[in-house]
Design an enzyme around this catalytic site. Structure first.
Site, short mmCIF file in Angstrom:
data_model
loop_
_atom_site.label_atom_id
_atom_site.label_comp_id
_atom_site.label_asym_id
_atom_site.label_seq_id
_atom_site.Cartn_x
_atom_site.Cartn_y
_atom_site.Cartn_z
N HIS A 8 37.53 10.97 25.83
CA HIS A 8 37.33 10.80 24.38
C HIS A 8 37.78 9.39 23.98
O HIS A 8 37.27 8.42 24.52
CB HIS A 8 38.11 11.93 23.67
N ASP A 23 32.53 3.30 23.14
CA ASP A 23 33.68 2.77 23.89
C ASP A 23 33.31 1.72 24.93
O ASP A 23 34.21 1.14 25.53
CB ASP A 23 34.40 3.94 24.58
N HIS A 83 27.23 10.80 26.22
CA HIS A 83 27.75 11.36 24.95
C HIS A 83 27.21 12.77 24.80
O HIS A 83 26.08 13.06 25.19
CB HIS A 83 27.29 10.50 23.76
C1 SDX Z 1 33.87 9.31 22.35
O1 SDX Z 1 32.12 13.50 20.50
C2 SDX Z 1 32.19 12.37 19.94
O2 SDX Z 1 31.57 12.12 18.93
C3 SDX Z 1 33.12 11.38 20.59
C4 SDX Z 1 33.10 9.96 20.05
C5 SDX Z 1 33.66 9.90 18.66
O3 SDX Z 1 33.32 8.95 17.94
O4 SDX Z 1 34.53 10.75 18.33
O5 SDX Z 1 31.77 9.47 20.04
C6 SDX Z 1 33.96 9.03 20.90
O6 SDX Z 1 34.66 10.06 22.86
C7 SDX Z 1 32.73 8.69 23.14
C8 SDX Z 1 32.66 9.22 24.62
C9 SDX Z 1 33.69 8.40 25.41
N1 SDX Z 1 33.80 8.97 26.79
C10 SDX Z 1 33.36 8.30 27.85
O7 SDX Z 1 32.74 7.24 27.81
C11 SDX Z 1 33.72 8.95 29.18
C12 SDX Z 1 32.50 8.98 30.09
N2 SDX Z 1 31.52 9.89 29.52
C13 SDX Z 1 31.57 11.24 29.92
O8 SDX Z 1 32.63 11.75 30.57
C14 SDX Z 1 30.63 12.19 29.21
O9 SDX Z 1 29.44 11.54 29.05
C15 SDX Z 1 31.10 12.77 27.90
C16 SDX Z 1 32.44 13.40 28.02
C17 SDX Z 1 31.14 11.72 26.86
C18 SDX Z 1 30.08 13.83 27.49
O10 SDX Z 1 30.11 14.80 28.44
P1 SDX Z 1 29.18 16.12 28.37
O11 SDX Z 1 28.29 16.10 27.19
O12 SDX Z 1 30.07 17.29 28.55
O13 SDX Z 1 28.25 15.91 29.58
P2 SDX Z 1 28.60 16.41 31.05
O14 SDX Z 1 29.99 15.98 31.41
O15 SDX Z 1 28.25 17.85 31.15
O16 SDX Z 1 27.57 15.53 31.90
C19 SDX Z 1 26.20 15.90 32.01
C20 SDX Z 1 25.75 15.23 33.29
C21 SDX Z 1 26.65 15.56 34.50
O17 SDX Z 1 25.85 15.38 35.65
P3 SDX Z 1 25.39 16.73 36.46
O18 SDX Z 1 26.63 17.61 36.65
O19 SDX Z 1 24.37 17.39 35.53
O20 SDX Z 1 24.81 16.24 37.75
O21 SDX Z 1 25.85 13.80 33.16
C22 SDX Z 1 26.81 13.29 34.07
C23 SDX Z 1 27.68 14.47 34.51
O22 SDX Z 1 28.22 14.23 35.80
N3 SDX Z 1 27.61 12.31 33.33
C24 SDX Z 1 27.99 11.15 33.83
C25 SDX Z 1 28.66 10.52 32.77
N4 SDX Z 1 28.67 11.31 31.70
C26 SDX Z 1 28.02 12.43 32.05
N5 SDX Z 1 27.84 10.60 35.04
C27 SDX Z 1 28.37 9.37 35.20
N6 SDX Z 1 29.01 8.69 34.24
C28 SDX Z 1 29.19 9.24 33.02
N7 SDX Z 1 29.84 8.57 32.08
#
Ligand code: SDX
Length: 430
Positions: A267, A364, A308
């Site tokens: 997050h 981010d 996201h």
């Molecule tokens: C913020 O919610 C909000 O609005 C948050 C925010 C706000 O203003 O409050 O926008 C701020 O928190 C932005 C997000 C910051 N986080 C990151 O940058 C961390 C990296 N991103 C992820 O961990 C992920 O994308 C999330 C947590 C942001 C979202 O995760 P989801 O929606 O639960 O998606 P998921 O983890 O189920 O992933 C779906 C697929 C998976 O692959 P498969 O299992 O289907 O093979 O996408 C892949 C994940 O492995 N994946 C990524 C990835 N994010 C998702 N693979 C590599 N790198 C990534 N960053």
């Protein structure tokens, strides 16, 4: 055609018509679907609330497919261009852009609440110099519930407004003092002649000069970053604020929990994780190898700052932040890690792994590059996120409190533990 959903329970052949409202069915309407008269009835099962609306809100609208973000109906791009953080906080909290008179009164209230109780220093002194500033931030916010007992009167509107003024005004002071404690410098008191963001920079960076003057380009850049981070509908930390607040605890205690949720690397802690990732990659030449490790799904190798839950297109805030980066770098000099970030983005936007998963840069990905260029240590990055998000957390908390449909949050579960069994005396256990 009617706004109803007809479902047939194939266990009994019974048919049910459920009303559809605002694109949802009420989960409690499923309780009538029973396989037998003494059956509890159906529930929805939705870990992490992937497809569950927990409230009705008028504050922020996001269209994840089109990359649209509106605060009270105003596009984020226009607010970033035309507004400032204090005005945007007013909009988010009170629903309308302030008149000149309202803005003046609002700014005066905030300016007059920037001081911290002197005992906060004693609290901060209890932390090691290298304690993470988010640990200090969330502890201090929680501790403020002890300084302002009137905050418990959550249904008293004047009391809520007093806490709103205190929280919006004091979070920059808390952040600045946490930073000063970590580098062993004396605390700087607020300067009421300065703007909200100008005073924050004053409290962070003032040394022996009589009057600190921040660079106006950097002050404006940080203020716009605050606008971009002010609210984002039902993200993890805001949902935490609403959940804790639903027990009718004071807003300081609820916000300590929200800040704790924001601290996580998935997050608000992601901006710090992005910088650590860019430093670990170290050069543009090593980007392909890192991308390979990310695609292998190796534990812990996520492309931080990408992806996201809602945006399945470019985060509109990231677009604005990228433009701010160019402006900031004209003052500070280009951050050498920018080239690595741009190469990561270039590859990710064309690589099938990221394209199929709709992973784009989020808020981010670039923000940390700016913070670092402005002289902030990476540990301060999540704190810089928490400062503006305070406006969103308070607005969402108040909306929850005043929503007649809301009550204490208490989800159900699917029990998968052992069935009832008799106690076994210790001497008889295997
Ligand atoms: C913020 O919610 C909000 O609005 C948050 C925010 C706000 O203003 O409050 O926008 C701020 O928190 C932005 C997000 C910051 N986080 C990151 O940058 C961390 C990296 N991103 C992820 O961990 C992920 O994308 C999330 C947590 C942001 C979202 O995760 P989801 O929606 O639960 O998606 P998921 O983890 O189920 O992933 C779906 C697929 C998976 O692959 P498969 O299992 O289907 O093979 O996408 C892949 C994940 O492995 N994946 C990524 C990835 N994010 C998702 N693979 C590599 N790198 C990534 N960053």
């Amino acid at each position: 055609m009617t706004d109803t959903l007809t479902i047939v329970d194939n266990r009994t052949g019974k048919k049910y018509d459920l009303p559809i409202q605002d694109g949802t069915i009420r989960a409690v309407d499923l309780r009538q679907v029973k396989a037998a008269p003494d059956d509890f009835g159906l529930m929805t099962y939705d870990p992490a609330f992937m497809n569950t609306a927990n409230c009705r809100s008028a504050i922020t609208y996001i269209d994840g497919d089109k990359g649209i973000l509106l605060y009270r109906g105003y596009p984020i791009e226009q607010l970033a261009e035309e507004s400032d953080y204090l005005e945007t906080a007013y909009l988010i909290l009170f629903g309308e852009l302030p008149t000149a008179q309202q803005q003046q009164a609002w700014a005066r209230e905030i300016t007059n609440h920037t001081m911290l109780h002197e005992n906060i220093k004693k609290l901060m002194e209890g932390f090691q110099y290298d304690a993470h500033p988010m640990a200090i931030f969330l502890s201090t916010v929680g501790a403020m519930s002890g300084f302002y007992p009137d905050a418990k009167h959550v249904f008293d509107k004047p009391a809520r407004l007093r806490q709103t003024h205190r929280l919006i005004a004091k979070v920059p002071s808390i952040a600045a003092w946490a930073y000063r404690h970590s580098i062993g410098r004396p605390y700087v008191y607020p300067d009421n002649d300065l703007s909200f963001t100008g005073n924050f920079l004053n409290m962070l960076f003032k040394m022996t000069e009589l009057k600190y003057q921040a660079n106006p380009v950097l002050t404006r850049a940080l203020d716009v970053l605050f606008i971009l981070h002010a609210d984002h509908e039902q993200n993890c930390s805001t949902t935490t604020m609403r959940t804790i607040g639903s027990s009718q605890v004071d807003p300081y205690s609820a916000m300590a929990g929200a800040a704790a949720a924001l601290y996580g690397p998935l997050h608000g802690g992601a901006n710090e994780a992005v910088l650590r990732m860019l430093n670990e990659i170290g050069s543009v030449a090593r980007v392909p190898d890192f991308i390979k490790r990310v695609k292998s799904g190796e534990a812990g190798n996520r492309l931080m700052g990408f992806g996201h839950r809602v945006y399945k297109s470019y985060d509109p805030r990231a677009k604005v932040i990228k433009r701010i980066a160019d402006i900031v770098f004209t003052v500070t000099g280009k951050n050498p890690l920018l080239e690595i970030a741009l190469e990561l983005e270039r590859i990710a936007l064309e690589d099938e792994y990221f394209v199929t998963r709709k992973l784009y840069p989020n808020v981010d990905f670039y923000s940390g590059l700016i913070y670092q260029a402005m002289g902030f240590p990476v540990e301060m990055f999540p704190v810089l996120f928490a400062i503006p998000r305070t406006a969103g957390w308070i607005a969402q908390w108040e909306e929850m409190l005043l929503d007649p449909e809301q009550k204490i949050a208490r989800p159900r579960q699917v029990y998968i533990g052992p069935v009832q069994r008799p106690y076994i005396p210790r001497e008889k256990r295997a």
